[in-house]
Write a protein that holds these residues in place. Structure first.
Motif, PDB file in Angstrom:
ATOM      1  N   ARG A 142       9.822   6.171  40.996  1.00  0.00           N
ATOM      2  CA  ARG A 142       8.878   4.928  41.003  1.00  0.00           C
ATOM      3  C   ARG A 142       7.948   5.106  40.160  1.00  0.00           C
ATOM      4  O   ARG A 142       7.473   4.152  39.331  1.00  0.00           O
ATOM      5  CB  ARG A 142       8.533   4.898  42.464  1.00  0.00           C
ATOM      6  N   HIS A 184       7.453   6.906  37.144  1.00  0.00           N
ATOM      7  CA  HIS A 184       7.841   6.704  35.825  1.00  0.00           C
ATOM      8  C   HIS A 184       8.227   5.050  35.633  1.00  0.00           C
ATOM      9  O   HIS A 184       8.118   4.668  34.679  1.00  0.00           O
ATOM     10  CB  HIS A 184       9.371   7.355  35.570  1.00  0.00           C
ATOM     11  N   THR A 185       8.818   4.440  36.496  1.00  0.00           N
ATOM     12  CA  THR A 185       9.166   2.974  36.214  1.00  0.00           C
ATOM     13  C   THR A 185       7.883   2.403  36.150  1.00  0.00           C
ATOM     14  O   THR A 185       7.610   1.396  35.447  1.00  0.00           O
ATOM     15  CB  THR A 185       9.917   2.493  37.639  1.00  0.00           C
ATOM     16  N   MET A 186       7.034   2.662  37.040  1.00  0.00           N
ATOM     17  CA  MET A 186       5.551   2.081  36.828  1.00  0.00           C
ATOM     18  C   MET A 186       5.114   2.142  35.368  1.00  0.00           C
ATOM     19  O   MET A 186       4.313   1.329  34.852  1.00  0.00           O
ATOM     20  CB  MET A 186       4.419   2.501  37.797  1.00  0.00           C
ATOM     21  N   GLU A 215       6.811   2.871  32.558  1.00  0.00           N
ATOM     22  CA  GLU A 215       7.525   2.227  31.665  1.00  0.00           C
ATOM     23  C   GLU A 215       7.314   0.743  31.492  1.00  0.00           C
ATOM     24  O   GLU A 215       7.445   0.177  30.612  1.00  0.00           O
ATOM     25  CB  GLU A 215       9.049   2.490  31.674  1.00  0.00           C
ATOM     26  N   SER A 216       7.064   0.193  32.649  1.00  0.00           N
ATOM     27  CA  SER A 216       6.822  -1.119  32.797  1.00  0.00           C
ATOM     28  C   SER A 216       5.496  -1.806  32.539  1.00  0.00           C
ATOM     29  O   SER A 216       5.251  -2.754  32.297  1.00  0.00           O
ATOM     30  CB  SER A 216       7.076  -1.886  34.137  1.00  0.00           C
ATOM     31  N   GLY A 217       4.562  -0.840  32.178  1.00  0.00           N
ATOM     32  CA  GLY A 217       3.288  -1.055  31.825  1.00  0.00           C
ATOM     33  C   GLY A 217       2.361  -1.451  32.777  1.00  0.00           C
ATOM     34  O   GLY A 217       1.193  -1.888  32.772  1.00  0.00           O
ATOM     35  N   GLU A 218       2.874  -1.432  34.201  1.00  0.00           N
ATOM     36  CA  GLU A 218       1.965  -1.618  35.485  1.00  0.00           C
ATOM     37  C   GLU A 218       0.719  -0.532  35.351  1.00  0.00           C
ATOM     38  O   GLU A 218      -0.269  -0.879  35.923  1.00  0.00           O
ATOM     39  CB  GLU A 218       2.953  -1.276  36.550  1.00  0.00           C
TER      40      GLU A 218
END
Length: 143
Positions: A69, A71-73, A75-78
């Motif tokens: 989760r 890592h996704t944050m 990568e997404s730029g969040e």
């Protein structure tokens, strides 16, 4: 009434009460492995666990989910950094870094975590601190 007694000898003991009841005491050790408790018998064997209720999430599974989760944050730029995630979550940035390291694990190790089939001696620390880049080396390290 429960009565816990520790015998120095480590030998099983049977006590008979005056009313005919028997009390059997068996020395065991309880150890924690990957957030689970293991019972070690006097002969060194580990007691077999009952089949797991699959609604219970293990420590390793939770850590893996957090790592992906976070890592996704990233990568997404969040979020812009691990430090920002740590501030949002109220945890130390080194903890976030270690959990994100789980996203680099070999697919078969990830599958073993999700299936809860990793050997019991593998703990979260073994997987999160400086994991080898090569997947074959990851298995060698934890065996």
């Amino acid at each position: 009434m429960s009565d816990i007694r520790i015998h120095k000898t480590g030998e099983p003991d049977i006590l008979q009460a005056s009313d005919g009841r028997l009390t059997l005491s068996i020395p065991i050790q309880i150890k924690r492995r990957s957030g689970r408790k293991l019972v070690t018998l006097p002969n060194g064997e580990t007691a077999k666990a009952r089949p797991r209720d699959h609604t219970v999430v293990t420590t390793l599974q939770l850590a893996l989910a957090r790592g992906h989760r976070w890592h996704t944050m990233l990568e997404s730029g969040e979020v812009k950094s691990l430090r920002e995630i740590a501030a949002r979550e109220g945890v130390d940035s080194s903890y976030v870094s270690r959990m994100v390291n789980l996203t680099t694990l070999a697919p078969d190790i990830v599958a073993a975590i999700l299936d809860d089939t990793l050997p019991d001696n593998i703990i979260l620390f073994d997987l999160t601190v400086d994991p080898p880049v090569l997947w074959d080396k990851q298995w060698e390290r934890i065996k």
